[in-house]
Motif scaffolding. Structure first.
Motif: not given
Length: 264
Positions: A144-171
């Motif tokens: 409860v009250n956690t985020l489970m992240i499953e990036p799969t094999e379909s995401e390239d590094k640029a997209e992965i970094d954008r998502f990480c940047d978003a979570l870091i910015s939210i923090r």
């Protein structure tokens, strides 16, 4: 962008005897396990009373189309992606359930249960991700009250970094609340997501800028922005009160017409 595993699974669920009377039912076709004297089903959790049999051929087709070598490669890349993201985010959020060597499998869990001095919870983070152009990942499962992240094999590094940047910015936005530089209740996280109507409206009475609300990172520009369709809603109420947005059945009646319409 959706950040959860394209999971295809069908399982059987079981409960202990004292919970059996409370198994979910169905409004149209109650399962026999919930339709007996003394049963007290709490409602329905699926559109179909017994789930969807079409899930099984989807799984079979995926495996057959991929083949053994491609399945192994996809699995390796999915695990690599998950561990890369966990490493990038570990300084900002606690990572749960890693092994003794600090690695995870194809998914990992961010612990979002404790931000002292704030009322921020997992759903606030999931909603704020919409302002960054991402669909929130799995929330409150299996913890409860956690985020489970499953990036799969379909995401390239640029997209992965954008998502990480978003979570870091939210923090960092949460940290502003903890530091007292942002209001504990009226802030970009608790008020998210921000719709185009709200951002472009004549009235803006919030203690943060429109830019901070809608364009918090440099790569979020007007030409690339994906706007949320609506603002904050009551998720629990919506899940328990399903309604159809289609026209009522009466709208399809031809009783008021002199003659039925002729199809061309």
């Amino acid at each position: 962008k959706q950040w959860y595993q394209r999971r295809v699974a069908i399982t059987a669920g079981g409960v202990k005897a004292h919970l059996a009377p409370f198994l979910p039912g169905h409004d149209v076709q109650p399962p026999i396990e919930t339709d007996y004297p003394g049963a007290r089903p709490f409602g329905q959790v699926s559109a179909a009373p017994y789930g969807s049999a079409l899930i099984l051929p989807i799984s079979w087709a995926y495996i057959k189309l991929m083949g053994a070598d491609a399945l192994r490669s996809a699995t390796q890349v999915a695990i690599l992606n998950a561990n890369y993201m966990a490493k990038r985010l570990e300084e900002h959020y606690p990572i749960m359930f890693r092994n003794d060597n600090g690695f995870c499998a194809h998914e990992f869990i961010l612990d979002t249960r404790n931000f002292p001095g704030t009322t921020v919870g997992v759903m606030d983070i999931a909603k704020r991700l919409q302002d960054y152009g991402f669909h929130g990942p799995t929330t409150s499962w299996p913890v409860v009250n956690t985020l489970m992240i499953e990036p799969t094999e379909s995401e390239d590094k640029a997209e992965i970094d954008r998502f990480c940047d978003a979570l870091i910015s939210i923090r960092q936005e949460i940290q502003e609340i903890q530091d007292g530089t942002a209001d504990i209740d009226i802030n970009v996280v608790k008020n998210s997501p921000h719709t185009m109507e709200a951002i472009t409206g004549d009235i803006w009475d919030r203690p943060y800028s429109r830019k901070k609300a809608a364009f918090p990172l440099p790569w979020l520009t007007s030409s690339k922005k994906i706007w949320p369709a609506c603002a904050r809603v009551d998720d629990a109420y919506g899940d328990q009160h399903v309604f159809c947005t289609c026209p009522p059945i009466e709208a399809y009646s031809i009783s008021d017409l002199e003659t039925p319409p002729v199809l061309q």
